[in-house]
Design a protein around this motif. Structure first.
Motif: not given
Length: 297
Positions: A70-78, A80-96
């Motif tokens: 849930h930390h601010p994303m530096s890059m989308d690991l998807n 790199l064929d790595i499953k990356h689940v992060n709520t910030r990918s949909a909303d950069a301001t989300a804190y969950l």
């Protein structure tokens, strides 16, 4: 761990991350290289800040990797064929918090399972100050265990808030404290069983006394610049984050920076109850520093 066992994974190895950083350290990489895992799941670690080690694991051992964070994303690991689940990918301001994310994932597997263990997710969400953004978790917890609070402030005064303090104290008191606390939590049938641990009680009492002492010296020892306070604390306990939170609650109009030296490293925790984007400020400040890591929470 409970989710994996619920779906039939009998061999689950858990490795706690380094207390000082959410990144993949040399020591952690060594452990992973020895294990050569088929599957690797990172939870609540901002490993996307330096993904090279993950790519190496995939190439060398064919490890399939999932990152739940849930930390601010530096890059989308998807990418790199790595499953990356992060709520910030949909909303950069989300804190969950990650504890809440695991509750949501558990619910996709079994609603009853998620409901039964909502008290575990609740403890983690309180500890990460995320209750006010996670009211569906509060609602499900209340239906299972009774309505005791609704807001972050009120929950922090309950036994579940105390349990989150126990975990923080364990992390600050002992090099392996966070893993010992996790084992006690996993074995506990409810929050009362967790709070009954004599080891956790002892750690909590010791850390609480240190925090009270440090907070009481804030007004005398802090360096003030208008409405900004920089406070360097001298202790071998990793308490800068909780000290910053306590001081910020006492002085909500101030921006609080609490720093603690540890060997050749400095840990800083910033708090501001207004609209200042401290995450971006820190990210820009550490740009170019090779060993620097940002952990928001």
């Amino acid at each position: 761990s409970k989710i994996l066992k619920h779906i039939g994974c009998t061999s689950v190895k858990i490795i706690p991350c380094d207390n000082a950083t959410p990144a993949v350290t040399t020591a952690l990489m060594r452990s992973l290289s020895e294990l050569q895992p088929d599957y690797l799941i990172f939870v609540d670690m901002a490993v996307d800040q330096d993904p090279n080690q993950l790519v190496l694991l995939k190439q060398k051992y064919g490890t399939q990797i999932i990152v739940i964070d849930h930390h601010p994303m530096s890059m989308d690991l998807n990418m790199l064929d790595i499953k990356h689940v992060n709520t910030r990918s949909a909303d950069a301001t989300a804190y969950l918090p990650a504890s809440y994310m695991m509750y949501k994932i558990a619910g996709k597997i079994s609603r009853e399972f998620a409901k039964d263990y909502s008290w575990v997710s609740l403890i983690g969400t309180i500890g990460d100050h995320g209750i006010d953004n996670c009211q569906d978790l509060v609602k499900e917890f209340s239906s299972a265990y009774g309505r005791i609070a609704t807001t972050q402030k009120d929950f922090s005064q309950t036994k579940y808030g105390k349990a989150s303090e126990f975990i923080m104290s364990a992390k600050a008191s002992d090099e392996d404290g966070i893993e010992k606390a996790r084992i006690i939590l996993e074995r506990a049938i409810n929050v009362d069983a967790f709070l009954a641990s004599e080891t956790l009680k002892e750690w909590h009492a010791g850390i609480k006394a240190i925090i009270n002492h440090v907070v009481n010296n804030f007004e005398k020892d802090a360096e003030l610049h208008a409405n900004i306070a920089i406070y360097t604390i001298k202790t071998d306990k990793r308490i800068e984050s909780v000290v910053a939170s306590v001081i910020s609650d006492k002085f909500p109009r101030m921006t609080v920076v609490v720093c603690r030296e540890s060997g050749d490293r400095v840990g800083c925790s910033l708090r501001n109850q207004r609209s200042a984007d401290l995450g971006s400020l820190v990210k820009n400040s550490i740009a170019g520093l090779k060993e620097a890591r940002l952990s928001e929470g």
